[in-house]
Design a protein around this motif. Structure first.
Motif, PDB file in Angstrom:
ATOM      1  N   ALA A 186      20.175  -2.802  -2.988  1.00 45.13           N
ATOM      2  CA  ALA A 186      19.156  -3.591  -3.688  1.00 45.13           C
ATOM      3  C   ALA A 186      17.982  -3.892  -2.761  1.00 45.13           C
ATOM      4  N   LYS A 187      18.285  -4.239  -1.517  1.00 43.35           N
ATOM      5  CA  LYS A 187      17.218  -4.516  -0.549  1.00 43.35           C
ATOM      6  C   LYS A 187      16.347  -3.286  -0.324  1.00 43.35           C
ATOM      7  N   TRP A 188      16.967  -2.109  -0.312  1.00 46.20           N
ATOM      8  CA  TRP A 188      16.188  -0.878  -0.136  1.00 46.20           C
ATOM      9  C   TRP A 188      15.236  -0.663  -1.312  1.00 46.20           C
ATOM     10  N   LEU A 189      15.695  -0.986  -2.529  1.00 45.57           N
ATOM     11  CA  LEU A 189      14.813  -0.858  -3.697  1.00 45.57           C
ATOM     12  C   LEU A 189      13.626  -1.828  -3.586  1.00 45.57           C
ATOM     13  N   PHE A 190      13.910  -3.059  -3.219  1.00 42.34           N
ATOM     14  CA  PHE A 190      12.837  -4.038  -3.067  1.00 42.34           C
ATOM     15  C   PHE A 190      11.884  -3.621  -1.946  1.00 42.34           C
ATOM     16  N   LYS A 191      12.432  -3.024  -0.899  1.00 44.38           N
ATOM     17  CA  LYS A 191      11.601  -2.537   0.203  1.00 44.38           C
ATOM     18  C   LYS A 191      10.672  -1.424  -0.277  1.00 44.38           C
ATOM     19  N   GLY A 192      11.174  -0.555  -1.191  1.00 45.79           N
ATOM     20  CA  GLY A 192      10.340   0.511  -1.745  1.00 45.79           C
ATOM     21  C   GLY A 192       9.180  -0.033  -2.558  1.00 45.79           C
ATOM     22  N   ILE A 193       9.444  -1.091  -3.334  1.00 43.34           N
ATOM     23  CA  ILE A 193       8.367  -1.741  -4.098  1.00 43.34           C
ATOM     24  C   ILE A 193       7.358  -2.380  -3.142  1.00 43.34           C
ATOM     25  N   TRP A 194       7.879  -3.069  -2.135  1.00 46.33           N
ATOM     26  CA  TRP A 194       7.011  -3.761  -1.178  1.00 46.33           C
ATOM     27  C   TRP A 194       6.129  -2.784  -0.421  1.00 46.33           C
ATOM     28  N   TYR A 195       6.669  -1.590  -0.100  1.00 53.31           N
ATOM     29  CA  TYR A 195       5.868  -0.580   0.597  1.00 53.31           C
ATOM     30  C   TYR A 195       4.575  -0.303  -0.167  1.00 53.31           C
ATOM     31  N   ASN A 196       4.666  -0.167  -1.484  1.00 51.48           N
ATOM     32  CA  ASN A 196       3.486   0.168  -2.277  1.00 51.48           C
ATOM     33  C   ASN A 196       2.525  -0.997  -2.401  1.00 51.48           C
ATOM     34  N   LEU A 197       3.055  -2.217  -2.432  1.00 50.28           N
ATOM     35  CA  LEU A 197       2.174  -3.388  -2.442  1.00 50.28           C
ATOM     36  C   LEU A 197       1.432  -3.524  -1.115  1.00 50.28           C
ATOM     37  N   ARG A 198       2.189  -3.339  -0.026  1.00 50.36           N
ATOM     38  CA  ARG A 198       1.612  -3.509   1.317  1.00 50.36           C
ATOM     39  C   ARG A 198       0.626  -2.404   1.663  1.00 50.36           C
ATOM     40  N   ASN A 199       0.860  -1.216   1.127  1.00 43.47           N
ATOM     41  CA  ASN A 199       0.031  -0.059   1.481  1.00 43.47           C
ATOM     42  C   ASN A 199      -0.842   0.418   0.316  1.00 43.47           C
ATOM     43  N   PHE A 200      -1.111  -0.482  -0.623  1.00 42.01           N
ATOM     44  CA  PHE A 200      -1.848  -0.074  -1.814  1.00 42.01           C
ATOM     45  C   PHE A 200      -3.208   0.533  -1.471  1.00 42.01           C
ATOM     46  N   ASP A 201      -3.939  -0.077  -0.561  1.00 43.03           N
ATOM     47  CA  ASP A 201      -5.268   0.445  -0.188  1.00 43.03           C
ATOM     48  C   ASP A 201      -5.159   1.851   0.392  1.00 43.03           C
ATOM     49  N   TYR A 202      -4.163   2.076   1.215  1.00 47.54           N
ATOM     50  CA  TYR A 202      -3.942   3.390   1.827  1.00 47.54           C
ATOM     51  C   TYR A 202      -3.618   4.439   0.763  1.00 47.54           C
ATOM     52  N   ILE A 203      -2.755   4.078  -0.189  1.00 54.09           N
ATOM     53  CA  ILE A 203      -2.386   5.013  -1.263  1.00 54.09           C
ATOM     54  C   ILE A 203      -3.590   5.280  -2.163  1.00 54.09           C
ATOM     55  N   TRP A 204      -4.376   4.234  -2.428  1.00 52.66           N
ATOM     56  CA  TRP A 204      -5.553   4.400  -3.293  1.00 52.66           C
ATOM     57  C   TRP A 204      -6.581   5.324  -2.654  1.00 52.66           C
ATOM     58  N   LYS A 205      -6.695   5.284  -1.331  1.00 50.80           N
ATOM     59  CA  LYS A 205      -7.595   6.210  -0.637  1.00 50.80           C
ATOM     60  C   LYS A 205      -7.113   7.645  -0.788  1.00 50.80           C
ATOM     61  N   LYS A 206      -5.798   7.841  -0.784  1.00 50.26           N
ATOM     62  CA  LYS A 206      -5.256   9.186  -1.040  1.00 50.26           C
ATOM     63  C   LYS A 206      -5.642   9.637  -2.442  1.00 50.26           C
ATOM     64  N   ARG A 207      -5.547   8.727  -3.389  1.00 49.20           N
ATOM     65  CA  ARG A 207      -5.920   9.054  -4.766  1.00 49.20           C
ATOM     66  C   ARG A 207      -7.384   9.485  -4.845  1.00 49.20           C
ATOM     67  N   GLN A 208      -8.237   8.746  -4.180  1.00 50.84           N
ATOM     68  CA  GLN A 208      -9.666   9.045  -4.222  1.00 50.84           C
ATOM     69  C   GLN A 208     -10.006  10.366  -3.534  1.00 50.84           C
ATOM     70  N   ALA A 209      -9.150  10.800  -2.612  1.00 50.12           N
ATOM     71  CA  ALA A 209      -9.401  12.053  -1.889  1.00 50.12           C
ATOM     72  C   ALA A 209      -9.005  13.286  -2.702  1.00 50.12           C
ATOM     73  N   ILE A 210      -8.257  13.087  -3.790  1.00 45.70           N
ATOM     74  CA  ILE A 210      -7.816  14.216  -4.616  1.00 45.70           C
ATOM     75  C   ILE A 210      -8.973  14.679  -5.500  1.00 45.70           C
ATOM     76  N   LYS A 211      -9.316  15.954  -5.403  1.00 44.99           N
ATOM     77  CA  LYS A 211     -10.355  16.522  -6.257  1.00 44.99           C
ATOM     78  C   LYS A 211      -9.746  16.886  -7.608  1.00 44.99           C
ATOM     79  N   ARG A 212     -10.238  16.267  -8.662  1.00 43.21           N
ATOM     80  CA  ARG A 212      -9.666  16.428  -9.990  1.00 43.21           C
ATOM     81  C   ARG A 212     -10.506  17.408 -10.803  1.00 43.21           C
ATOM     82  N   CYS A 213     -10.069  18.660 -10.753  1.00 49.29           N
ATOM     83  CA  CYS A 213     -10.792  19.711 -11.471  1.00 49.29           C
ATOM     84  C   CYS A 213     -10.320  19.847 -12.914  1.00 49.29           C
ATOM     85  N   ASN A 214      -9.183  19.235 -13.224  1.00 55.47           N
ATOM     86  CA  ASN A 214      -8.592  19.399 -14.552  1.00 55.47           C
ATOM     87  C   ASN A 214      -8.020  18.067 -15.010  1.00 55.47           C
TER      88      ASN A 214
END
Length: 316
Positions: free
Chosen positions: A262-290
């Protein structure tokens, strides 16, 4: 002489199932590369090998390292617990050569201990954000969100263009993230019914002790959410919240059965909250041709499917 168009990259961790994999490749005219953290494994003479330290046993990283060494125009990724059928790889290459709108193909996988039982015939995105995996005996190629990287082929120029596997995933879902970015780059992803491979995953040939529970629970949860944040169209980003809520509920149920998991699952959720800006920058770097492919990768299963997957996850 090696086929200069095909490079086969095998990610190896431990065990000797890889010997069966190599044996089924013996008549394949292609460059063969094994990336392994097992320094006791002795490579055959016709195989190139990259030995890594145990701390680098990260499948996404290992596949990228193999791709850097590869000389072929087409990259085949295999897990070490796969055995391929006759002409599987040549047929994948034939399909990509003759369908310029397709960038990546997956084999249909069957269980290695039961050649009549399908391991996967491709997966789709559901409204919950989880994958809807199918087990269909198809006749024609089918567009899918993804299959399993246990046996797939991608054009190397596309692989390089979209940045290869996301190494932050470590393992679990990295091929789905890659496939999604192939779609976003303007190419189709297909599962082929006549390219068949046999997979030892979740069979009598692999004990449960083989699977790392930390990877399953932490990276499984973390990667699902990261993949959705990176790749969903803006109007579908609400699915991230649905997915996060379901992971949270699973963690709460798991707390009464196994607190560490259970702690590992909560840690997985927390990773995305803590690193949201970093993940969002990855999203912005993706060229969406389709942006018109969503109908091909989206499919909602019946409620019974969700219930079975939920209970299976909690019980097993």
């Amino acid at each position: 002489m090696e086929n200069d168009k095909i490079s086969i990259i095998i990610s190896h961790f431990t065990g000797r199932l890889i010997d069966g994999c190599i044996r089924t490749l013996k008549n394949i005219n292609a460059e063969k590369i094994v990336v392994t953290t097992d320094d006791t494994w002795v490579k055959p003479s016709n195989v190139k090998c990259l030995y890594l330290i145990p701390e680098l046993n990260k499948p996404a990283f290992k596949r990228n390292q193999g791709a850097k060494l590869a000389q072929g125009e087409y990259l085949v990724f295999l897990d070490d617990d796969i055995e391929i059928s006759y002409n599987c790889i040549n047929l994948m290459k034939w399909y990509l050569e003759n369908h310029k709108d397709t960038g990546m193909v997956y084999a249909t996988l069957y269980k290695m201990d039961n050649h009549y039982k399908i391991d996967t015939s491709g997966s789709f995105l559901s409204e919950s954000g989880f994958l809807y995996e199918t087990y269909e005996h198809r006749i024609e190629p089918k567009p899918v969100l993804a299959g399993k990287s246990a046996c797939c082929m991608i054009k190397k120029d596309i692989f390089n263009k979209i940045g290869g596997f996301d190494e932050d995933f470590v393992m679990y879902g990295e091929e789905t993230d890659l496939s999604w970015r192939v779609w976003l780059a303007g190419y189709k992803v297909m599962v082929l019914p006549y390219t068949i491979a046999y997979h030892a995953f979740e069979t009598s040939l692999k004990s449960r002790g083989y699977y790392n529970q930390y990877y399953i629970h932490y990276h499984g949860c973390k990667n699902y959410l990261t993949m959705l944040i990176k790749n969903l169209p803006v109007q579908r980003l609400y699915i991230v919240l649905i997915n996060a809520f379901i992971w949270f509920i699973m963690g709460c149920f798991m707390w009464f059965k196994n607190r560490q998991r259970a702690k590992w699952l909560f840690k997985g959720i927390w990773y995305n909250l803590r690193n949201f800006d970093y993940i969002w920058k990855k999203r912005q770097a993706i060229k969406r041709c389709n942006n018109n492919f969503f109908k091909h990768i989206y499919k909602n299963p019946p409620a019974a499917y969700y219930l079975k997957r939920f209970t299976d996850y909690l019980l097993h």
